[in-house]
Design a protein around this motif. Structure first.
Motif, mmCIF file in Angstrom:
data_model
loop_
_atom_site.group_PDB
_atom_site.id
_atom_site.type_symbol
_atom_site.label_atom_id
_atom_site.label_comp_id
_atom_site.label_asym_id
_atom_site.label_seq_id
_atom_site.Cartn_x
_atom_site.Cartn_y
_atom_site.Cartn_z
ATOM 1 N N ARG A 1 0.841 -1.212 0.000
ATOM 2 C CA ARG A 1 0.000 0.000 0.000
ATOM 3 C C ARG A 1 0.872 1.255 0.000
ATOM 4 O O ARG A 1 0.608 2.199 -0.740
ATOM 5 C CB ARG A 1 -0.926 -0.006 1.207
ATOM 6 C CG ARG A 1 -2.075 -0.944 1.068
ATOM 7 C CD ARG A 1 -3.044 -0.816 2.226
ATOM 8 N NE ARG A 1 -4.098 -1.799 2.080
ATOM 9 C CZ ARG A 1 -4.501 -2.610 3.043
ATOM 10 N NH1 ARG A 1 -3.968 -2.531 4.249
ATOM 11 N NH2 ARG A 1 -5.457 -3.484 2.820
ATOM 12 N N GLU A 2 1.897 1.257 0.847
ATOM 13 C CA GLU A 2 2.794 2.419 0.919
ATOM 14 C C GLU A 2 3.568 2.583 -0.384
ATOM 15 O O GLU A 2 3.736 3.698 -0.879
ATOM 16 C CB GLU A 2 3.757 2.274 2.109
ATOM 17 C CG GLU A 2 4.612 3.479 2.333
ATOM 18 C CD GLU A 2 3.833 4.769 2.582
ATOM 19 O OE1 GLU A 2 4.339 5.842 2.184
ATOM 20 O OE2 GLU A 2 2.725 4.722 3.175
ATOM 21 N N LEU A 3 4.027 1.484 -0.952
ATOM 22 C CA LEU A 3 4.771 1.545 -2.216
ATOM 23 C C LEU A 3 3.900 2.129 -3.326
ATOM 24 O O LEU A 3 4.352 2.990 -4.083
ATOM 25 C CB LEU A 3 5.282 0.155 -2.592
ATOM 26 C CG LEU A 3 5.991 0.019 -3.939
ATOM 27 C CD1 LEU A 3 7.144 1.003 -4.076
ATOM 28 C CD2 LEU A 3 6.474 -1.414 -4.133
ATOM 29 N N LEU A 4 2.667 1.703 -3.410
ATOM 30 C CA LEU A 4 1.783 2.228 -4.451
ATOM 31 C C LEU A 4 1.506 3.726 -4.283
ATOM 32 O O LEU A 4 1.248 4.419 -5.253
ATOM 33 C CB LEU A 4 0.482 1.429 -4.509
ATOM 34 C CG LEU A 4 0.632 0.044 -5.147
ATOM 35 C CD1 LEU A 4 -0.615 -0.794 -4.901
ATOM 36 C CD2 LEU A 4 0.944 0.152 -6.630
ATOM 37 N N LYS A 5 1.598 4.242 -3.059
ATOM 38 C CA LYS A 5 1.466 5.687 -2.841
ATOM 39 C C LYS A 5 2.683 6.439 -3.374
ATOM 40 O O LYS A 5 2.571 7.586 -3.797
ATOM 41 C CB LYS A 5 1.309 6.003 -1.347
ATOM 42 C CG LYS A 5 -0.006 5.595 -0.749
ATOM 43 C CD LYS A 5 -0.002 5.920 0.744
ATOM 44 C CE LYS A 5 -1.171 5.305 1.459
ATOM 45 N NZ LYS A 5 -1.066 5.486 2.916
ATOM 46 N N GLN A 6 3.852 5.823 -3.301
ATOM 47 C CA GLN A 6 5.107 6.490 -3.670
ATOM 48 C C GLN A 6 5.495 6.303 -5.132
ATOM 49 O O GLN A 6 6.212 7.113 -5.700
ATOM 50 C CB GLN A 6 6.256 5.977 -2.788
ATOM 51 C CG GLN A 6 6.042 6.186 -1.311
ATOM 52 C CD GLN A 6 5.817 7.635 -0.950
ATOM 53 O OE1 GLN A 6 6.496 8.525 -1.446
ATOM 54 N NE2 GLN A 6 4.844 7.888 -0.089
ATOM 55 N N LEU A 7 5.047 5.236 -5.748
ATOM 56 C CA LEU A 7 5.482 4.859 -7.086
ATOM 57 C C LEU A 7 4.655 5.593 -8.139
ATOM 58 O O LEU A 7 3.458 5.349 -8.275
ATOM 59 C CB LEU A 7 5.325 3.347 -7.228
ATOM 60 C CG LEU A 7 6.148 2.601 -8.250
ATOM 61 C CD1 LEU A 7 7.635 2.848 -8.075
ATOM 62 C CD2 LEU A 7 5.848 1.117 -8.161
ATOM 63 N N THR A 8 5.275 6.514 -8.879
ATOM 64 C CA THR A 8 4.543 7.298 -9.882
ATOM 65 C C THR A 8 4.757 6.784 -11.312
ATOM 66 O O THR A 8 3.990 7.141 -12.198
ATOM 67 C CB THR A 8 4.950 8.781 -9.822
ATOM 68 O OG1 THR A 8 6.350 8.887 -10.071
ATOM 69 C CG2 THR A 8 4.603 9.380 -8.470
ATOM 70 N N CYS A 9 5.773 5.993 -11.541
ATOM 71 C CA CYS A 9 6.049 5.445 -12.872
ATOM 72 C C CYS A 9 4.942 4.454 -13.249
ATOM 73 O O CYS A 9 4.760 3.436 -12.572
ATOM 74 C CB CYS A 9 7.414 4.760 -12.875
ATOM 75 S SG CYS A 9 7.718 3.737 -14.339
ATOM 76 N N LEU A 10 4.209 4.751 -14.303
ATOM 77 C CA LEU A 10 3.089 3.904 -14.703
ATOM 78 C C LEU A 10 3.558 2.501 -15.102
ATOM 79 O O LEU A 10 2.903 1.507 -14.792
ATOM 80 C CB LEU A 10 2.320 4.550 -15.852
ATOM 81 C CG LEU A 10 1.065 3.830 -16.317
ATOM 82 C CD1 LEU A 10 0.069 3.667 -15.169
ATOM 83 C CD2 LEU A 10 0.430 4.571 -17.472
ATOM 84 N N GLN A 11 4.705 2.408 -15.756
ATOM 85 C CA GLN A 11 5.230 1.097 -16.149
ATOM 86 C C GLN A 11 5.579 0.273 -14.913
ATOM 87 O O GLN A 11 5.250 -0.915 -14.838
ATOM 88 C CB GLN A 11 6.449 1.264 -17.046
ATOM 89 C CG GLN A 11 6.136 1.926 -18.362
ATOM 90 C CD GLN A 11 7.394 2.306 -19.122
ATOM 91 O OE1 GLN A 11 8.491 1.891 -18.801
ATOM 92 N NE2 GLN A 11 7.227 3.097 -20.165
ATOM 93 N N CYS A 12 6.228 0.888 -13.934
ATOM 94 C CA CYS A 12 6.572 0.195 -12.691
ATOM 95 C C CYS A 12 5.311 -0.245 -11.959
ATOM 96 O O CYS A 12 5.210 -1.377 -11.472
ATOM 97 C CB CYS A 12 7.415 1.090 -11.784
ATOM 98 S SG CYS A 12 9.059 1.479 -12.433
ATOM 99 N N ARG A 13 4.339 0.646 -11.884
ATOM 100 C CA ARG A 13 3.082 0.334 -11.189
ATOM 101 C C ARG A 13 2.355 -0.823 -11.878
ATOM 102 O O ARG A 13 1.842 -1.723 -11.216
ATOM 103 C CB ARG A 13 2.166 1.553 -11.141
ATOM 104 C CG ARG A 13 2.624 2.651 -10.204
ATOM 105 C CD ARG A 13 1.683 3.862 -10.261
ATOM 106 N NE ARG A 13 0.362 3.527 -9.800
ATOM 107 C CZ ARG A 13 -0.031 3.576 -8.526
ATOM 108 N NH1 ARG A 13 0.814 3.975 -7.588
ATOM 109 N NH2 ARG A 13 -1.262 3.255 -8.177
ATOM 110 N N SER A 14 2.297 -0.816 -13.208
ATOM 111 C CA SER A 14 1.565 -1.873 -13.914
ATOM 112 C C SER A 14 2.224 -3.232 -13.698
ATOM 113 O O SER A 14 1.530 -4.230 -13.507
ATOM 114 C CB SER A 14 1.425 -1.548 -15.401
ATOM 115 O OG SER A 14 2.674 -1.575 -16.039
ATOM 116 N N LEU A 15 3.550 -3.276 -13.687
ATOM 117 C CA LEU A 15 4.232 -4.547 -13.445
ATOM 118 C C LEU A 15 4.026 -5.012 -12.002
ATOM 119 O O LEU A 15 3.789 -6.196 -11.758
ATOM 120 C CB LEU A 15 5.722 -4.435 -13.772
ATOM 121 C CG LEU A 15 6.022 -4.351 -15.264
ATOM 122 C CD1 LEU A 15 7.466 -3.908 -15.499
ATOM 123 C CD2 LEU A 15 5.745 -5.676 -15.958
#
Length: 192
Positions: free
Chosen positions: A159-173
């Motif tokens: 949950r915390e990582l998804l708040k910090q991660l803005t790169c769409l490619q990183c998030r989708s993977l």
């Protein structure tokens, strides 16, 4: 749902081609299936790989880098381009070495996330994205100066990582891995 294929557009001529080490920018006149003539710009570039790197029940991130496209420094998983003639999986060890400073023998396991590359922006670019999970041996030491962040592989950590991660490619993977039980295949027990 069945996808139907429309007739291909015709390339009439190339207006501009600009080549650089990183990409080729092309402008062309195209004729669509309705007979309209369109000016179309696109970019050709090497495919890329993003590696979700895991050690001791944590995702490891390299030090955040400045991204000129958005003018910001961002947190991203290790990633890079695939060299000509190289497979996506073969690129993983060199990416991890470049970003986290560890050698190929530090990698316990590499698991592909997507066997077929995903189109980054199919209207504008030919580039595809390949994702992998790389699990490092637990006793391998990663230089702390090369680690930008560690996120525990727990529900709260994700949950915390998804708040910090803005790169769409990183998030989708990351979301693909969480959704399709890749982490459980590596021995992590997450229940969402």
């Amino acid at each position: 749902m069945k996808v139907t294929e429309k007739a291909h557009w015709k390339t009439l001529d190339r207006i501009v081609e600009i080549n650089s080490r990183w990409l080729t920018l092309i402008a062309e006149h195209l004729e669509n299936t309705e007979g309209e003539i369109l000016e179309y710009w696109r970019v050709e570039r090497a495919d890329s790989v993003i590696v979700l790197t895991i050690q001791d029940n944590n995702f490891l991130f390299p030090v955040p880098m400045y991204r000129p496209g958005i003018g910001e420094t961002t947190l991203d998983f290790p990633g890079g381009r695939i060299l000509a003639g190289e497979s996506a999986e073969a690129a993983v060890p060199s990416i991890i070495k470049k970003e986290l400073g560890v050698t190929e023998d530090a990698i316990d396991r590499i698991v592909p996330i997507n066997a077929i590359g995903w189109a980054i922006n199919s209207s504008f670019s030919n580039q595809k994205l390949y994702g992998f999970v790389a699990k490092l041996h637990p006793r391998v030491e990663v230089n702390p100066e090369l680690i930008g962040a560690r996120y525990p592989i727990t529900i709260e950590g994700m949950r915390e990582l998804l708040k910090q991660l803005t790169c769409l490619q990183c998030r989708s993977l990351l979301l693909e891995v969480l959704d399709d039980n890749y982490l459980s295949s590596l021995g992590f027990d997450l229940r969402f």
